[in-house]
Design a protein around this motif. Structure first.
Motif, PDB file in Angstrom:
ATOM      1  N   MET A 195      40.515  35.079  32.904  1.00 14.66           N
ATOM      2  CA  MET A 195      40.371  33.866  33.695  1.00 14.66           C
ATOM      3  C   MET A 195      41.435  32.833  33.332  1.00 14.66           C
ATOM      4  N   PHE A 196      41.740  31.973  34.299  1.00 20.14           N
ATOM      5  CA  PHE A 196      42.746  30.919  34.146  1.00 20.14           C
ATOM      6  C   PHE A 196      44.050  31.488  33.569  1.00 20.14           C
ATOM      7  N   SER A 197      44.511  32.603  34.111  1.00 19.56           N
ATOM      8  CA  SER A 197      45.662  33.308  33.553  1.00 19.56           C
ATOM      9  C   SER A 197      46.613  33.739  34.661  1.00 19.56           C
ATOM     10  N   ASP A 198      47.793  34.196  34.248  1.00 21.35           N
ATOM     11  CA  ASP A 198      48.763  34.680  35.231  1.00 21.35           C
ATOM     12  C   ASP A 198      49.548  35.849  34.650  1.00 21.35           C
ATOM     13  N   HIS A 199      50.141  36.612  35.552  1.00 23.51           N
ATOM     14  CA  HIS A 199      50.906  37.811  35.206  1.00 23.51           C
ATOM     15  C   HIS A 199      50.026  38.774  34.401  1.00 23.51           C
ATOM     16  N   ILE A 200      49.159  39.451  35.159  1.00 26.77           N
ATOM     17  CA  ILE A 200      48.138  40.337  34.601  1.00 26.77           C
ATOM     18  C   ILE A 200      48.331  41.727  35.196  1.00 26.77           C
ATOM     19  N   GLN A 201      48.214  42.736  34.362  1.00 28.31           N
ATOM     20  CA  GLN A 201      48.226  44.128  34.822  1.00 28.31           C
ATOM     21  C   GLN A 201      47.063  44.874  34.190  1.00 28.31           C
ATOM     22  N   ILE A 202      46.278  45.569  35.023  1.00 28.87           N
ATOM     23  CA  ILE A 202      45.198  46.436  34.557  1.00 28.87           C
ATOM     24  C   ILE A 202      45.389  47.762  35.279  1.00 28.87           C
ATOM     25  N   SER A 203      45.697  48.833  34.537  1.00 31.59           N
ATOM     26  CA  SER A 203      46.129  50.054  35.220  1.00 31.59           C
ATOM     27  C   SER A 203      45.847  51.307  34.403  1.00 31.59           C
ATOM     28  N   ASN A 204      45.771  52.429  35.129  1.00 40.83           N
ATOM     29  CA  ASN A 204      45.742  53.768  34.530  1.00 40.83           C
ATOM     30  C   ASN A 204      44.669  53.903  33.459  1.00 40.83           C
ATOM     31  N   LEU A 205      43.441  53.593  33.859  1.00 44.39           N
ATOM     32  CA  LEU A 205      42.278  53.679  32.984  1.00 44.39           C
ATOM     33  C   LEU A 205      41.122  54.331  33.730  1.00 44.39           C
ATOM     34  N   THR A 206      40.191  54.889  32.978  1.00 48.81           N
ATOM     35  CA  THR A 206      38.929  55.373  33.528  1.00 48.81           C
ATOM     36  C   THR A 206      37.824  54.472  32.993  1.00 48.81           C
ATOM     37  N   LEU A 207      37.101  53.826  33.890  1.00 44.07           N
ATOM     38  CA  LEU A 207      36.066  52.862  33.521  1.00 44.07           C
ATOM     39  C   LEU A 207      34.718  53.378  34.011  1.00 44.07           C
ATOM     40  N   ILE A 208      33.746  53.457  33.127  1.00 42.51           N
ATOM     41  CA  ILE A 208      32.439  53.992  33.522  1.00 42.51           C
ATOM     42  C   ILE A 208      31.312  53.091  33.010  1.00 42.51           C
ATOM     43  N   ASN A 209      30.258  53.003  33.809  1.00 41.65           N
ATOM     44  CA  ASN A 209      28.967  52.434  33.390  1.00 41.65           C
ATOM     45  C   ASN A 209      29.071  51.013  32.841  1.00 41.65           C
ATOM     46  N   SER A 210      29.678  50.131  33.623  1.00 41.74           N
ATOM     47  CA  SER A 210      29.729  48.730  33.210  1.00 41.74           C
ATOM     48  C   SER A 210      28.336  48.105  33.269  1.00 41.74           C
ATOM     49  N   PRO A 211      28.020  47.162  32.373  1.00 40.96           N
ATOM     50  CA  PRO A 211      26.731  46.462  32.476  1.00 40.96           C
ATOM     51  C   PRO A 211      26.551  45.743  33.810  1.00 40.96           C
ATOM     52  N   SER A 212      27.641  45.218  34.381  1.00 34.62           N
ATOM     53  CA  SER A 212      27.615  44.549  35.682  1.00 34.62           C
ATOM     54  C   SER A 212      28.974  44.811  36.333  1.00 34.62           C
ATOM     55  N   TRP A 213      29.667  43.801  36.836  1.00 33.78           N
ATOM     56  CA  TRP A 213      30.962  44.025  37.461  1.00 33.78           C
ATOM     57  C   TRP A 213      31.934  44.668  36.471  1.00 33.78           C
ATOM     58  N   PHE A 214      32.827  45.507  36.998  1.00 33.93           N
ATOM     59  CA  PHE A 214      33.787  46.195  36.132  1.00 33.93           C
ATOM     60  C   PHE A 214      35.003  45.315  35.814  1.00 33.93           C
TER      61      PHE A 214
END
Length: 476
Positions: A195-214
């Motif tokens: 949050m309140f950030s800039d120039h962000i990269q989230i990539s090439n991951l496998t995400l499973i079973n989040s408690p709420s939003w991923f």
């Protein structure tokens, strides 16, 4: 052998098979071991780093039992000192790394190896409490406060979370059970929130079973999210895949999502709190998305849209066994706007609705919303859609005395599972249509031109021109 074992675990279920196929292909593509030594590893990123270290260097233990919360915090705290000297990369090696919440830093990369699994702790003492988000005014699960996300950051610049499709397991069943039993005193944590950030990269991951939003970027800009495989049981509560929230200049591409809620949800705050905060989500491109979500949307715009949503471009979309495609969710009291939405190229199979716009999505933060705050829904464009085995073609429901205008639908072919049902249900909407089957409702007047297409912008957004660099580091 690992690939064979993975294949053996796949069942005949379509959803499980879909995820397993993706994981198998990625595993084959990323085997880079030479005599057990991994070195000179390359990866694409917005920024390369001068310094690198392993979580093991800071006391990390990848046995799946030892808590690594302090190791992550210690590692990132130490590596933050390199922010002004080329930045730093923290490698999470192969293993199973149990941890609670930890915070990222600027000019930093978190990198997960192919056989890495970060496992979220179910010990609530390892999850700090945060205040409610200002554009929401309260927690979503409980009014007071919320748990910090597993991977969290605020007021940052130049942050990368990536890897060779290593896995993050949120162990969400603990939280889903408390949600269903009404035992939550704070809102459940998200998996990744920046949050309140800039120039962000989230990539090439496998995400499973989040408690709420991923994945929840909020109040941020210049964001690239790509190559994510996201999976949660289709009956898990509020497990949205990717939720850009009051964000600008955002690119989401090449993601595969199976979810208990919307695969992607564009948001901008809730009722009077979102109106007051006044930060829209805008200039967002979504492309090459595959979604499975039997009870929700492939892409939702809202329902929390009180700060406004504008200029969203979505193309090359596939949804299977999903309730609706690109859905707008709003209500009296929301205020704000959803406008200049462009959708092109959808392949849909076994849907409940092809087109669904809802003006009566009445979930409110509290009773203090303004009943005179009406949303502005206009300039909604859909084109080039093939949909098979759908229950209904469209439910377009505006608000009395506040019609949704400028709706355009063109070049659509739908086959329905039961043609005896009313295929178009339209109230309080205005717009045009062309080359649509079955024939739309009268409120969408038909264009006679043979080659009429609803608009889709030709000019590119700035985020689309951002090229990733080829970065490397040595690892054993």
């Amino acid at each position: 052998m690992a690939i064979i074992n993975m294949y053996a675990k796949c069942t005949n279920s379509y959803v499980v098979g879909f995820i397993c196929t993706i994981l198998l292909l990625r595993s084959v593509a990323e085997c880079r071991e030479v005599n057990g030594v991994l070195e000179n590893l390359e990866y694409p990123a917005i920024s390369c780093r001068k310094h690198s270290a392993s979580l093991i260097d800071f006391g990390g233990v990848g046995d799946g039992k030892t808590s690594n919360t302090k190791a992550f915090q210690y590692a990132i705290g130490n590596l933050s000192h390199y922010g002004s000297d080329g930045g730093a990369l923290l490698v999470v090696p192969p293993g199973k790394w149990l941890t609670g919440s930890f915070n990222l830093t600027s000019h930093f990369t978190l990198f997960l190896h192919r056989d890495t699994i970060i496992v979220a702790s179910q010990d609530e003492s390892e999850w700090p409490e945060l205040s409610v988000l200002p554009s929401y005014g309260r927690g979503r699960d409980a009014p007071d406060g919320r748990f910090s996300s597993l991977i969290f950051g605020t007021n940052l610049t130049d942050v990368v979370v990536t890897g060779y499709n290593g896995t993050i397991d949120g162990q969400g069943s603990y939280w889903w059970d408390k949600y269903h039993k009404g035992e939550l005193k704070l809102t459940r944590p998200y998996m990744i929130e920046i949050m309140f950030s800039d120039h962000i990269q989230i990539s090439n991951l496998t995400l499973i079973n989040s408690p709420s939003w991923f994945v929840h970027p909020i109040y941020s800009s210049d964001i690239i999210i790509q190559g994510l495989t996201i999976a949660a049981p289709t009956d898990s509560p509020n497990t949205d895949g990717i939720d850009p929230d009051s964000c600008t200049n955002t690119r989401i591409e090449d993601c595969n999502i199976v979810s208990g809620d919307d695969c992607i949800a564009v948001k901008s705050g809730w009722d009077e709190y979102g109106i007051k905060f006044g930060m829209p989500s805008q200039h967002i491109v979504i492309r090459r998305l595959t979604c499975v979500s039997p009870d929700s949307a492939m892409i939702a715009l809202g329902s929390e849209m009180s700060g406004g949503i504008q200029d969203v471009r979505a193309e090359n979309l596939t949804a299977i066994d999903t309730e609706s495609a690109v859905r707008i969710k709003t209500a009296v009291g929301r205020g704000g706007y959803v406008k200049d939405i462009f959708v092109k190229g959808m392949n849909l199979n076994n849907m409940k609705y092809v087109f669904w716009i809802t003006g009566s999505y009445g979930s409110h933060a509290d009773n203090d919303f303004d009943p005179k705050a009406l949303p502005d829904i206009s300039g909604i464009n859909y084109r080039d859609v093939i949909a098979d085995y759908c229950n209904y073609t469209a439910k377009l429901e505006g608000i009395p005395n506040d019609p949704f205008t400028g709706i355009c639908i063109s070049n659509v072919s739908t086959t329905n599972s039961d043609m005896k049902k009313l295929q178009w249900n339209c109230t309080d909407v205005e717009g045009v249509s062309s080359n649509v089957s079955p024939v739309p409702c009268e409120l969408l007047s038909q264009k006679e031109e043979k080659k009429f297409d609803c608009p889709f912008p030709d000019e590119k957004l700035p985020i689309e021109s951002v090229m990733l660099k080829t970065c490397s580091f040595k690892s054993v």
